[in-house]
Each structure stands twice: as structure tokens, then as C-alpha cells.
Design a protein around this motif. Structure first.
Motif, PDB file in Angstrom:
ATOM      1  N   SER A 348      53.918  17.100  14.056  1.00  0.00           N
ATOM      2  CA  SER A 348      54.385  15.709  14.119  1.00  0.00           C
ATOM      3  C   SER A 348      53.459  14.776  14.898  1.00  0.00           C
ATOM      4  O   SER A 348      53.515  13.561  14.695  1.00  0.00           O
ATOM      5  CB  SER A 348      55.780  15.669  14.756  1.00  0.00           C
ATOM      6  N   THR A 389      57.367  19.474  25.168  1.00  0.00           N
ATOM      7  CA  THR A 389      56.785  19.113  23.876  1.00  0.00           C
ATOM      8  C   THR A 389      55.266  19.119  23.945  1.00  0.00           C
ATOM      9  O   THR A 389      54.594  19.583  23.015  1.00  0.00           O
ATOM     10  CB  THR A 389      57.292  17.730  23.434  1.00  0.00           C
ATOM     11  N   TRP A 410      56.133  22.300  12.331  1.00  0.00           N
ATOM     12  CA  TRP A 410      56.796  21.649  13.473  1.00  0.00           C
ATOM     13  C   TRP A 410      58.110  21.036  12.983  1.00  0.00           C
ATOM     14  O   TRP A 410      58.119  20.232  12.047  1.00  0.00           O
ATOM     15  CB  TRP A 410      55.872  20.571  14.024  1.00  0.00           C
ATOM     16  N   PRO A 412      61.267  18.844  14.361  1.00  0.00           N
ATOM     17  CA  PRO A 412      61.931  18.113  15.451  1.00  0.00           C
ATOM     18  C   PRO A 412      63.441  18.275  15.347  1.00  0.00           C
ATOM     19  O   PRO A 412      64.032  18.013  14.299  1.00  0.00           O
ATOM     20  CB  PRO A 412      61.502  16.660  15.205  1.00  0.00           C
ATOM     21  N   THR A 414      65.788  16.624  16.997  1.00  0.00           N
ATOM     22  CA  THR A 414      66.462  15.498  17.641  1.00  0.00           C
ATOM     23  C   THR A 414      67.791  15.184  16.971  1.00  0.00           C
ATOM     24  O   THR A 414      68.645  14.534  17.568  1.00  0.00           O
ATOM     25  CB  THR A 414      65.560  14.250  17.592  1.00  0.00           C
ATOM     26  N   ASP A 461      61.185  21.930  18.161  1.00  0.00           N
ATOM     27  CA  ASP A 461      61.059  21.111  19.370  1.00  0.00           C
ATOM     28  C   ASP A 461      62.369  20.382  19.660  1.00  0.00           C
ATOM     29  O   ASP A 461      63.031  19.877  18.758  1.00  0.00           O
ATOM     30  CB  ASP A 461      59.932  20.095  19.182  1.00  0.00           C
ATOM     31  N   ASN A 462      62.729  20.329  20.938  1.00  0.00           N
ATOM     32  CA  ASN A 462      63.979  19.679  21.376  1.00  0.00           C
ATOM     33  C   ASN A 462      65.207  20.400  20.827  1.00  0.00           C
ATOM     34  O   ASN A 462      66.168  19.771  20.378  1.00  0.00           O
ATOM     35  CB  ASN A 462      64.014  18.207  20.962  1.00  0.00           C
ATOM     36  N   TYR A 597      59.051  11.085  20.429  1.00  0.00           N
ATOM     37  CA  TYR A 597      59.748  10.658  19.215  1.00  0.00           C
ATOM     38  C   TYR A 597      60.246   9.220  19.346  1.00  0.00           C
ATOM     39  O   TYR A 597      60.718   8.805  20.404  1.00  0.00           O
ATOM     40  CB  TYR A 597      60.931  11.585  18.933  1.00  0.00           C
TER      41      TYR A 597
END
Length: 819
Positions: A348, A389, A410, A412, A414, A461-462, A597
Motif C-alpha cells: 500500500s 506499520t 499487503w 489493510p 482498517t 496491517d492494523n 492510511y
């Protein structure tokens, strides 16, 4: 893993007949494309293709427009126009077998022939003495390359040969289960004498044919060619060898020379002559044409004995054995030197040139990934804003630079929508056609779980939301159910929640701490525009300390300093020393950061909002503990100050706060400490949600429970004088004078004992208590306290000091209210 383009295919399979191609495709492990919908041909390529995967190899299956060397050569030449990465071609299908290639070897129908050389037996000249072949392809076009020769030599070894045949039989069983036509024909395997031709031997007066009227005993009429031996009445006494069709034997594999020509071999005598002279074990029509263009192996099932008695009865079964042998061959074949596996890069963020430090943590992750039988799941955990991150991003780029064959994906986390969109993008990159959003996660999992996917790293991630991964209702849609498993793949999670990290990655959890002083200084050096600001080393250290060495806080401060061209670090430090509301405003100001992000909160004061909400959802007691600790000094808070339910509930609640790195405790200590910036952010969160005053009162009540009187044994109470002052002010302004009196009285007693009666804070507490007495109508007690305050201030500050004059005014007001 599906190649993005044609260059990702290294194996070609060429078939002359539809039955041959059908058998090969039936053994595909995955079909990528049919007739160029996804992989378009280049101009000049007239071939037709089916693209797919066999084992770990990406394969292009090529149809020939007809049989023969010329057609094969044309197809192979066109193939290389579109598929420039082809390293090996397999000519797969059916052939005629030499029944007795040597004194100790027999070949039967259904057996498989694999070439180690091709003899172009019709390449030569016709002389008065007869036809003379010039030479074999081994001399003209060169031997098979070294990799092929080495593998074929290994396959001739006894144990490997037996293993090969066993694996081929397994693949044959699979294809036979898929369709009935691939079954053994259950017809007798009959070999006639080489000199006995398939023709009419009994003359029918109504029929005139060349079988009798031809000028040669080799002449055979068309009707005879179309008729099987049984109907034609071939003489059973001329059968040299027979194997009962009801006793189907396992197909054998033979490796040796194969004869290739543009004409079909249908003569037993000619067959035996070439077999004896050239040492061949089979006859076919395409190998020599392909050999001239690309490294080639002929793999074919024996469907007849290359004599005039040949028919189509065994063709489907022989095509199945040939295709099964080809698939088995590819299981042994390893990509040749220089072949590059298709890989994917889906990350990302761009590489962060400002990344510093973290060498120990990155080395730990790389060590785990490099271990042959090491863990497949790993997790990076730490406080929000600590740089998880960025560590994962740096790791991704290092792996890309170090291992060009490793794909990196990758995702995310979120939101659930962002996860699903990432899975859909990965599915398309992997070449999964017509994928539905609801099926993308499952198809990506299945694709990456295959050995053919090669090496990969999948980064979530996250991954902070437990409900997304391991919901309480054990829903089948939980993301944990869609994680691929492969000996060549690794999954890395970054998460604020250490408990979730343990659930996802087991013991392979790596904690990311705040910067140390050296790393913090390096970061400032890389990110500040005005480098001369660092000339004031003490100010730089103070700035880092005030920002708790938290990378996100430092990044935000640097962005503010750079944007506003602040000339001295001390100017920003001064902003951090303002009232709490102004500090919160400073730390709530948004800033641009291309390595974060866009749809989540960047500022320090708001970055933990989602974590607060997750804690509220997961454990109500933990949320209460966070609220209590936000109302007191964040350092060394006694555990006894927090409400004491059952031991397990208390451990679970504090454990969750520790999992988010909000609190920590020293070993052997009965106190916990709240991260200073988290303390500030929590108070801000409570105020925005109109909960702060409510929790101030709850905290005051809790203090009264824990420290019920002013006994000197309750020394811990001295830490909370500032809180008592604020709570007392709130109670006073709300007209709750009796409750305010109790707090002001306690404060005064503590201050008299700790700092004496002349300290300004003590005098303020005495004045507050006197004012409270006045509002209760207790004027005499108010008068006594105000008189003491005035006398002390006269003595300490002088008659004309504003505080002294204020005391005199308060006393006068009390006298007036008494009449």
C-alpha cells in the motif's frame, strides 16, 4: 500462482490429436485460460492454447492443426512468438511401440515411451542401393540439454523408475475416475508376426481388391484397413504374443530413442528393421519438428505396434497413460537456471526513506521467516503510533530486494470493507477469473495454499479488531478461517492488541517499543527541514521526552515545526507546557503523512479512539479502569485504588489494558502506570463524550473508599491533592457544599502536614474551606479561617500584596453577612 503475462509460462505441451489434448487437460490442477481470452496471442502466432497449472508448473497446452513434423515445427515456432519464456516442450500423446526393442525388454499396449533422443528416420536420400538416412537428430540438432539428460539418467535408476511408475499409476486412476473413455479397453493385446499383414486372404468373387490383384504382397485395400482383425479373420496361428484384456497390467515406462517421421509406420517388417538398426523403442510423427525449435521430450502412450494391424481401440487409454506420465515427469522436473517464477508485489505504501532503527525487531522477524521449518504466522504488536506499520513496510521492501521470487501482499485491516477489497485485488492479480467478492477470500486462500504459488508473504496491517478475526459466535466468516497455509508462505500481523496477536500467531510475537534516545535523535535528523535546530541537544532531548519517544507524536511535532518554520525547539516545548486543553488542541491538529492510511485518525490525541472503543466492547471493567486512571496522576497508581471484583476479572481487565500497551507495571510492584500521552488522550476522549465530570465524581468516591480518613497510614492520598482540588471545585460550583467541605477539609489537613501553613496552596485550601463554610451559613467558622489566612499573608506577603488584600475583603464580607 497464476502468471500475469505469457512470460510466466515455462512449460509447453504439444498435442497432435484432440484425444491427446483432452487427456492432458483432464490432468490440469488448474485451468487459467482457454483460447486466448486472458493471454492474447501476438501477431504471427496462429496456434490455439489452453493455459493452466500442473503441479508447480505453469503450462501452456498447444493444439496442432495436423500430424507430422512440418506441422509440429510450425506450431513450435509460433509458440515462441507469444510465449518467450518456454524452456521445455513435452510432445505428449500416442505412438506405435517396438514390441521387442531388445532381447530382455518387451513393450506392450498402454506402456509409455519417453525419449532420450529422436531419430528422424525418413531424413536422407534415395540411392540405387536403397534409402540411406543421413544421421540422427542427436548429431544434427544436438543432444538434449544437460538438465534433461541428467533427469532422464536419474529416472532410469531402478528405485526411481519404480517410483515414477507408481506415481504415473496414481494419476492414471485420477483421470479414469473423471471420464469412462480413459479406462482400459479390456481388449486382448495381440501382436502378430511382423511379416503377417492385415489384409484379405480369402478371395470373394464379388469383390475385387488390391490385396489379391496388387503387384506386391504389401498391397492392402482400403476396406481391409478399416476392418478389425476379428472381422477380417486374421489368422490366430500367426499371433506371436497375446495378453488377455481381462487381466490389465500396470503400464510400464520405457526410456530410449524414438523414431520420428512424416509418415505413419504401418509395417511390422520395416518397424523391426529400423528398431534393430537404430535402436529405437517407438514410432511417432511430431518430435523431430518440435526438437528443432525448443528443448523437447517426447512422452507417449503405446496404442499399436506400428504394423498393419493397428487400430484405434487402444488410443484413448494410451493417451491417458501418456498424459499421466507427462504429469509425473513434471513432478520431477525442476525449473532450469535462469527461469524466473512469476511473483506479485501489492504493497500500500512507498518505501519510507525516513525509517530509522528497529534493527533488532526486523532481524527477529527475518530470522523466523528464514528458518526452514519455522513458524508460518508472526505478529508485531505495540502501542498505537509506535511504528508497527513502518516496521512491516521496511520488512516488505527488504524481502522484495533480497528475494525476487517472493510475492508480497499487503492487506489493510482498517475495516472489513478494506480487507474484502484487498482480497478481491489479490484474486485478480493471481489470475482468478470471474471472482465474486463473496468468494474472493476463499479462492485466495486456496490459491496461496498450493505449492505452485511459490514463496509469499501476506501482511495484515492494523489487525486490531478481534471481532473481525475471532468473533464470539465463531462465525464461518471470521477472517482467521481464510488464512492460507503453505510451507513456502508466511503471514505477518501488525496489531495493537497483544492478546489477539497471541491468538493469531501463537508464541511468535514481537513487541515494538518506543524510540530510544539515539533512534529518536536520528529520526529528528532525518525529518526536520532545519537541521540546525538540533544544535540545541538539550532541547531536542527534552522534546523527545515530552513526546514520550512515541514515533507518531514526534512525526506530528516535526510536521508542525516544519510547516510553521519554528526557529527553536524550545518554542514547541513551551506549547507542550500550556494548559491541558491547549496541549490537546495542539496534539489534535491533523497533519499529512503519506505512510499512514487516509481513512484513519493521524493526530496523537485521536489515534487511540478506535482502541478505546474496542476496549469498551471487549471488557467493560477494563474501560472503567482506564477511566479511573485518567482521573488521577498517571504514574504509580496503586492496584488497590481500582475497584476489586473477582481476581480473574481484575486480571483480565488489566491484562487487556496491558495488551494494548496502555498501562505497564514493574515486576514485583503493586502499582501500574498509564502512558502519559494515552492519559491525555483518554481524558480528551472522556470530555468529548461528556463523561469526564461523571468519572471525576466516581474517582472521588473511590478515593473516599480507599482512603476513608486522614490517618497518616494513608500516605497514598497525598498524591491526589490536585485531583481533590478539582473535584472540590466542581462540587462547590454545583452547590454541593457538604461534599465540597469534606474534600477541602482533607486537603487542608494533608497540606498542613506536608507543606505547612504558610504555603500558598495551603492558604488557598483554607480560603476555599472558609468560603464553603460561608455558603453553609457557618459564619463563625468561616471568620476564624479567614482571619488566619489574612494574618499569615500579612506576615509572609505584606499588607499590600493582592492576595492579602483579597483575604481582607473576604473577611469583611463575612463580617457583613454576620450583621
Amino acid at each position: 500462482m497464476r502468471p500475469k503475462r505469457e512470460t510466466g509460462f515455462s512449460i509447453a505441451i504439444i498435442c497432435a490429436l484432440p484425444v491427446e489434448a483432452d487427456a492432458v487437460e483432464a490432468l490440469f490442477d488448474e485451468t487459467y485460460d482457454r483460447l486466448g481470452k486472458f493471454y492474447p496471442k501476438r501477431p504471427g502466432d496462429a496456434n490455439s492454447y489452453i493455459n493452466g497449472r500442473i503441479g508447480e508448473h505453469n503450462v501452456v497446452l498447444c493444439y496442432m492443426p495436423g500430424m507430422g513434423k512440418g506441422s509440429a515445427a510450425s506450431v513450435a515456432s509460433s509458440l515462441l512468438v507469444s510465449y518467450t519464456g518456454i524452456q521445455l516442450a513435452l510432445v505428449v500423446g500416442i505412438c506405435g511401440g517396438a514390441p521387442y526393442p531388445s532381447s530382455n525388454t518387451q513393450i506392450f499396449l498402454g506402456d509409455v515411451i519417453i525419449s532420450d533422443a529422436v531419430v528422424e528416420y525418413d531424413f536422407g536420400g534415395q540411392y540405387p542401393s536403397g534409402f540411406q538416412r543421413k544421421t540422427d537428430v542427436k548429431d544434427i540438432l544436438g543432444r538434449p540439454d544437460r538438465a534433461i539428460r541428467t533427469l532422464l539418467a536419474a529416472l532410469k535408476a531402478r528405485k526411481t523408475h519404480i517410483e515414477f511408475q507408481d506415481k504415473m499409476s496414481q494419476h492414471l486412476c485420477i483421470i479414469q475416475q473423471s471420464e469412462a473413455r480413459w479406462q482400459h479397453p479390456e481388449s486382448d493385446d495381440i501382436l502378430f508376426e511382423a511379416s503377417y499383414h492385415h489384409k484379405h486372404y480369402r478371395k470373394d468373387s464379388s469383390v475385387r481388391c488390391c490385396c489379391f490383384s496388387g503387384g506386391s504382397s504389401d498391397d492392402i485395400c482400403k476396406d481391409a484397413r478399416k476392418t478389425n482383425c476379428s472381422s477380417l479373420g486374421c489368422d490366430e496361428n500367426r499371433v506371436r504374443r497375446r495378453r488377455d484384456g481381462t487381466e490389465a497390467s500396470k503400464a510400464s515406462v520405457h526410456i530410449g530413442k524414438i523414431a520420428s517421421a512424416d509418415t505413419v509406420m504401418k509395417s511390422g517388417e520395416h518397424r523391426d528393421e529400423i528398431t534393430s538398426k537404430e535402436g529405437v523403442i517407438g514410432f511417432e510423427m511430431e518430435g523431430a519438428g518440435v526438437w528443432d525449435n525448443v528443448s523437447c521430450i517426447v512422452v507417449k502412450g503405446v496404442c499399436d505396434y506400428a504394423d498393419s494391424h493397428k487400430n484405434k481401440t487402444w488410443q484413448a487409454y494410451a493417451a491417458a497413460t501418456g498424459a499421466s506420465a507427462a504429469k509425473t515427469f513434471l513432478e520431477y522436473w525442476r525449473p532450469m537456471h535462469g527461469e524466473v517464477r512469476e511473483h506479485h508485489w501489492m504493497v500500500s505504501f512507498p518505501k519510507n526513506p525516513q525509517f530509522v532503527g528497529r534493527q533488532y525487531e526486523i532481524n527477529q522477524v527475518e530470522k523466523f521467516i528464514s528458518v526452514l521449518d519455522g513458524p508460518r504466522e508472526l505478529a508485531i504488536t505495540g502501542l498505537g503510533g509506535v511504528g508497527k506499520t513502518q516496521v512491516a513496510l521496511e520488512l516488505a521492501y527488504r524481502i522484495r530486494d533480497r528475494d525476487s521470487e517472493c510475492s508480497v501482499f499487503w492487506i489493510p485491516c482498517t475495516s472489513l470493507e478494506s480487507v474484502e477489497q484487498a482480497y478481491l485485488s489479490i484474486a485478480k492479480a493471481l489470475g482468478i477469473q470471474d471472482v465474486k467478492p463473496t468468494e474472493a477470500k476463499e479462492q485466495v486462500r486456496n490459491n496461496l495454499s498450493q505449492a505452485s504459488a511459490g514463496k509469499w508473504l501476506l501482511i495484515f496491517d492494523n489487525a486490531d479488531d478481534r471481532e473481525m478475526w475471532i468473533p464470539d459466535n465463531n462465525a464461518t466468516t471470521a477472517l482467521k478461517n481464510f488464512l492460507p497455509q503453505s510451507n513456502q508462505g508466511h503471514i505477518l500481523f501488525t496489531t495493537r492488541n497483544r492478546q489477539l496477536a497471541v491468538d493469531l500467531a501463537g508464541h511468535t510475537v514481537i513487541s515494538i517499543p518506543e524510540f530510544d534516545e539515539e533512534t529518536g535523535m536520528k529520526f529528528l535528523e532525518k525529518t526536520l527541514i532545519q537541521k540546525d535546530l538540533l544544535n540545541d541537544n538539550d532541547a531536542a532531548n527534552t522534546l523527545l521526552t515530552r513526546l514520550a519517544f512515541l514515533p507518531l507524536a514526534i512525526t506530528q511535532a516535526v510536521a508542525y515545526i516544519n510547516r510553521n518554520r519554528i526557529e527553536q525547539l524550545s518554542d514547541y516545548i513551551q506549547l507542550l507546557e500550556e494548559q491541558e486543553s491547549e496541549i490537546v488542541e495542539l496534539l489534535s491538529e491533523n497533519f499529512q503523512d503519506k505512510w499512514r492510511y487516509k481513512d484513519i485518525q493521524n493526530p496523537v490525541a485521536t489515534t487511540w479512539l478506535i482502541s478505546f472503543q474496542q476496549i469498551q466492547h471487549l471488557n467493560e471493567l477494563a474501560a472503567d479502569y482506564l477511566s479511573y486512571t485518567a482521573c488521577v496522576n498517571p504514574r504509580n497508581i496503586p492496584r488497590s485504588f481500582l475497584p476489586q471484583p473477582t481476581s480473574k476479572k481484575r486480571i483480565d481487565a488489566i491484562g487487556l489494558l496491558k495488551a494494548y500497551s496502555f498501562v505497564n507495571e514493574q515486576a514485583g510492584s503493586s502499582c501500574i502506570s498509564l502512558h502519559r500521552l494515552v492519559h491525555l488522550a483518554t481524558r480528551n476522549w472522556m470530555k468529548k463524550n461528556h463523561r469526564f465530570v461523571q468519572w471525576i465524581f466516581k474517582t472521588a468516591d473511590r478515593l473516599d473508599e480507599v482512603f476513608p480518613d486522614s490517618d497518616p497510614a494513608n500516605r497514598q492520598r497525598e498524591r491526589y491533592i490536585g485531583l481533590l482540588q478539582k473535584v472540590g471545585d466542581c462540587l462547590y460550583s454545583d452547590g454541593r457544599y457538604n461534599e465540597a467541605e469534606a474534600l477541602f477539609s482533607d486537603m487542608m489537613a494533608l497540606q498542613l502536614r506536608k507543606i505547612g501553613n504558610e504555603h500558598p496552596d495551603t492558604l488557598t485550601s483554607m480560603a476555599n474551606l472558609a468560603s464553603t463554610y460561608g455558603n453553609q451559613g457557618r459564619w463563625k467558622e468561616a471568620e476564624e479561617l479567614e482571619l488566619q489566612v489574612m494574618e499569615i499573608r500579612k506576615r509572609v506577603l505584606g499588607n499590600e500584596h493582592p492576595a492579602t488584600l483579597a483575604s481582607m475583603a473576604n473577611l469583611a464580607s463575612t463580617y457583613r453577612n454576620q450583621g
